[in-house]
Design a protein around this motif. Sequence first.
Motif, short mmCIF file in Angstrom:
data_model
loop_
_atom_site.label_atom_id
_atom_site.label_comp_id
_atom_site.label_asym_id
_atom_site.label_seq_id
_atom_site.Cartn_x
_atom_site.Cartn_y
_atom_site.Cartn_z
N THR A 82 0.82 -1.20 0.00
CA THR A 82 0.00 0.00 0.00
C THR A 82 0.86 1.26 0.00
OG1 THR A 82 -1.73 -1.18 1.21
CG2 THR A 82 -1.85 1.22 1.24
N SER A 83 1.91 1.28 0.82
CA SER A 83 2.79 2.45 0.92
C SER A 83 3.53 2.70 -0.39
CB SER A 83 3.79 2.27 2.05
OG SER A 83 3.13 2.15 3.28
N VAL A 84 4.09 1.65 -0.98
CA VAL A 84 4.81 1.81 -2.24
C VAL A 84 3.86 2.26 -3.35
CG1 VAL A 84 6.08 0.57 -4.04
CG2 VAL A 84 6.68 0.24 -1.64
N ALA A 85 2.65 1.68 -3.40
CA ALA A 85 1.68 2.08 -4.42
C ALA A 85 1.32 3.56 -4.28
CB ALA A 85 0.42 1.22 -4.31
N LYS A 86 1.13 4.05 -3.05
CA LYS A 86 0.82 5.46 -2.84
C LYS A 86 1.97 6.36 -3.27
CE LYS A 86 -2.63 5.08 0.81
NZ LYS A 86 -2.96 5.41 2.21
N LEU A 87 3.20 5.96 -2.95
CA LEU A 87 4.36 6.75 -3.36
C LEU A 87 4.47 6.83 -4.87
CD1 LEU A 87 7.08 5.60 -0.81
CD2 LEU A 87 6.13 7.90 -1.03
N ILE A 88 4.36 5.70 -5.54
CA ILE A 88 4.51 5.64 -6.99
C ILE A 88 3.37 6.38 -7.69
CG2 ILE A 88 4.62 4.08 -9.00
CD1 ILE A 88 7.13 4.11 -7.16
N ARG A 89 2.19 6.33 -7.12
CA ARG A 89 1.03 6.99 -7.70
C ARG A 89 1.15 8.52 -7.61
NH1 ARG A 89 -3.42 5.55 -4.42
NH2 ARG A 89 -3.10 3.46 -5.18
N ASN A 90 1.79 9.02 -6.56
CA ASN A 90 1.80 10.46 -6.31
C ASN A 90 3.12 11.18 -6.58
OD1 ASN A 90 -0.96 10.77 -5.30
ND2 ASN A 90 -0.26 9.42 -3.68
N PHE A 91 4.21 10.42 -6.76
CA PHE A 91 5.50 11.06 -6.93
C PHE A 91 6.33 10.42 -8.03
CE2 PHE A 91 4.38 11.54 -2.44
CZ PHE A 91 4.54 12.91 -2.26
N GLN A 92 7.19 11.23 -8.64
CA GLN A 92 8.27 10.72 -9.48
C GLN A 92 9.41 10.45 -8.51
OE1 GLN A 92 8.73 10.13 -12.83
NE2 GLN A 92 10.80 9.50 -12.38
N VAL A 93 9.87 9.21 -8.43
CA VAL A 93 10.90 8.84 -7.47
C VAL A 93 12.22 8.63 -8.21
CG1 VAL A 93 11.57 7.20 -5.67
CG2 VAL A 93 9.14 7.69 -6.06
N GLU A 94 13.27 9.29 -7.73
CA GLU A 94 14.59 9.17 -8.36
C GLU A 94 15.64 8.86 -7.31
OE1 GLU A 94 15.74 12.39 -11.01
OE2 GLU A 94 13.64 13.04 -11.05
N PHE A 95 16.62 8.11 -7.73
CA PHE A 95 17.79 7.84 -6.90
C PHE A 95 18.99 7.89 -7.83
CE2 PHE A 95 20.92 5.20 -4.70
CZ PHE A 95 20.85 5.74 -3.43
N ASN A 96 19.67 9.02 -7.86
CA ASN A 96 20.74 9.25 -8.83
C ASN A 96 22.11 9.15 -8.18
OD1 ASN A 96 18.87 9.80 -10.94
ND2 ASN A 96 18.52 11.79 -10.03
N TYR A 97 22.35 8.07 -7.49
CA TYR A 97 23.62 7.87 -6.81
C TYR A 97 24.10 6.45 -7.08
CZ TYR A 97 21.96 11.98 -4.33
OH TYR A 97 21.48 13.22 -4.04
#
Length: 128
Positions: free
Chosen positions: A86-101
């Motif tokens: 549920t938490s991951v689905a909410k994050l992905i639904r509402n945000f562009q998530v980046e990890f550039n490291y």
Amino acid sequence: HLRTCPKDVTLSGYNVPRGAQVLVASNVLLSEPNYYPQPEKFLPERWLRDPQSGKKTPINSFSYLPFGFGPRMCIGKRLVDLQMETSVAKLIRNFQVEFNYDASKPYKSLITMQAAIPFRFKFSDLDH
């Protein structure tokens, strides 16, 4: 996953005497190429379903058991799984998530896995 061996037993050619403390090192299983091809690489797509068949990639169900298995399995496992999904689905639904490291070696293995780098994610609002 520390258990006391109830009787003398031979595991993969090793004699384990009755009363010995046995620890399943799941972090070792996670780096085993027979279970996870290219285990040293960060490949999140290994957990996705095949787009053509819709089937999950076959992975041995017993190669990672963070909550144990069987009658002694953690009673909170289902709740944790549901909360994570549920938490991951909410994050992905509402945000562009980046990890550039560099994430080539994100964990260090001690008795448990620990973060070896800071996890600096960037979250950007999505326009809905």
